[in-house]
Design an enzyme around this catalytic site. Structure first.
Site, PDB file in Angstrom:
ATOM      1  CB  SER A  66     -52.943 -50.278  18.393  1.00  0.00           C
ATOM      2  OG  SER A  66     -52.675 -49.655  19.645  1.00  0.00           O
ATOM      3  CB  THR A  67     -52.651 -44.878  18.793  1.00  0.00           C
ATOM      4  OG1 THR A  67     -52.996 -45.589  19.989  1.00  0.00           O
ATOM      5  CG2 THR A  67     -53.406 -43.560  18.757  1.00  0.00           C
ATOM      6  N   GLY A 122     -48.117 -42.738  18.525  1.00  0.00           N
ATOM      7  CA  GLY A 122     -48.690 -43.019  19.832  1.00  0.00           C
ATOM      8  C   GLY A 122     -47.612 -43.041  20.896  1.00  0.00           C
ATOM      9  CG  ASP A 124     -45.852 -47.887  24.907  1.00  0.00           C
ATOM     10  OD1 ASP A 124     -46.828 -48.404  24.331  1.00  0.00           O
ATOM     11  OD2 ASP A 124     -44.694 -47.944  24.461  1.00  0.00           O
ATOM     12  CE  LYS A 134     -42.875 -43.121  20.149  1.00  0.00           C
ATOM     13  NZ  LYS A 134     -44.113 -43.879  19.800  1.00  0.00           N
ATOM     14  N   GLY A 135     -42.039 -47.729  22.746  1.00  0.00           N
ATOM     15  CA  GLY A 135     -41.242 -48.891  22.387  1.00  0.00           C
ATOM     16  C   GLY A 135     -41.770 -50.224  22.859  1.00  0.00           C
ATOM     17  CD  GLU A 143     -42.056 -46.003  17.778  1.00  0.00           C
ATOM     18  OE1 GLU A 143     -43.179 -46.452  17.478  1.00  0.00           O
ATOM     19  OE2 GLU A 143     -41.593 -46.059  18.939  1.00  0.00           O
ATOM     20  CE  LYS A 161     -51.607 -47.128  26.134  1.00  0.00           C
ATOM     21  NZ  LYS A 161     -52.353 -47.018  24.975  1.00  0.00           N
TER      22      LYS A 161
END
Length: 290
Positions: A66-67, A122, A124, A134-135, A143, A161
């Site tokens: 989303s980012t 982005g 998480d 991430k993921g 990624e 985050k």
């Protein structure tokens, strides 16, 4: 009036310096900084700031989520305006691939461009050392492949985050596994981190509770920690030694910069050798330029 975001940013330590010249856009400007900013507003602000580092002729890693979506939108906008040229994008998921094709961003892959100039994505979680989780969107393998091949990797997040340690949000740390005997892999992963109060579960899709399947045809096991797992490199090695494990969502030492958008301004954290440089940017002169 739609005004591009850089107009309102000046470093706190140079509050009297004239802000950079405005770049006016007729479409989708970043939101006006205010006490009522939403989380998506903050994501968009961080994304637009990151795209300032994109130069014509670059090979770009296009992140997922989303980012990162806001950054891809902004890159496409600048290409359409002629302010960027000769950009080649390498998408990190089928979703980002579809977005980039729709927006007209030229694409390639790591086979043709094994060295990537810049990736923007982005995260998480971000710990104080710029290590990431991430993921949670399911694209961790691609990624990591793209972002580990980058000269520069800029991470864009909102302030929610930030964590004290990897896993500190108590939300998922994903591990991509092959479908064969996934439950066996799940049990071994949970046993591996029993000292951190680990629990795990197979990620399910929204389609009748079936297993979520990644772009690579694999499953994801989500691990949750009650306590700090300790040395990240040792944890990474232990995970990857287990047969059936494809990749994990810890991105250790890959980020070169992290842009954090908060309600009071932006913080840019950049690795310089073994040190971490921190720059604060405040939302200045809100009554002007809007």
């Amino acid at each position: 009036m739609a005004v591009a975001y850089p107009r309102v940013l000046v470093p706190k330590t140079h509050a009297t310096v004239e802000p950079p010249t405005l770049m006016v856009s007729s479409t989708a400007p970043p939101p006006r900084p205010s006490p009522t900013l939403t989380q998506d507003d903050l994501k968009k602000i961080a994304a637009y700031k990151s795209v300032e580092h994109v130069k014509s002729g670059m090979v770009l890693g296009l992140g997922t989520g989303s980012t990162a979506k806001h950054a891809v939108d902004r890159i496409a906008q600048l290409l359409q305006q002629g302010k960027l040229k000769d950009i080649v994008g390498i998408p990190t998921s089928t979703i980002t691939h579809e977005q980039a094709v729709r927006l007209g961003i030229p694409l390639s892959d790591l086979d043709s461009h094994p060295v990537v100039d810049l990736a923007i994505d982005g995260a998480d979680e971000v710990d104080p050392g710029l290590n990431l989780v991430k993921g949670r969107g399911g694209s961790l393998l691609r990624e990591k492949m793209v972002e580990s091949a980058c000269k520069k990797f800029i991470v864009i997040v909102d302030e929610s985050k930030l964590v004290k340690y990897v896993g500190g949000s108590r939300l998922a740390m994903p591990v991509e596994v092959i479908p064969f005997c996934w439950n066996h892999s799940l049990k071994r992963l949970v046993d591996l981190f029993a000292y951190a109060g680990c629990v795990g579960e197979l990620r399910k899709s929204g389609d009748g509770g079936k297993a979520y399947v990644t772009d690579n045809g694999n499953y994801i096991i989500d691990l949750y920690f009650e306590r700090d797992i300790g040395d990240l490199n040792k944890a990474s090695d232990a995970i990857l030694r287990l047969p059936g494990i494809v990749e994990h969502g810890m991105f250790i030492g890959l980020a070169t910069s992290v842009i954090v958008a908060g309600v009071d301004g932006i913080t840019v954290k950049t690795k310089v050798g073994n040190e971490l440089k921190v720059e604060s940017l405040c939302y200045n002169d809100l009554r002007n330029g809007f």
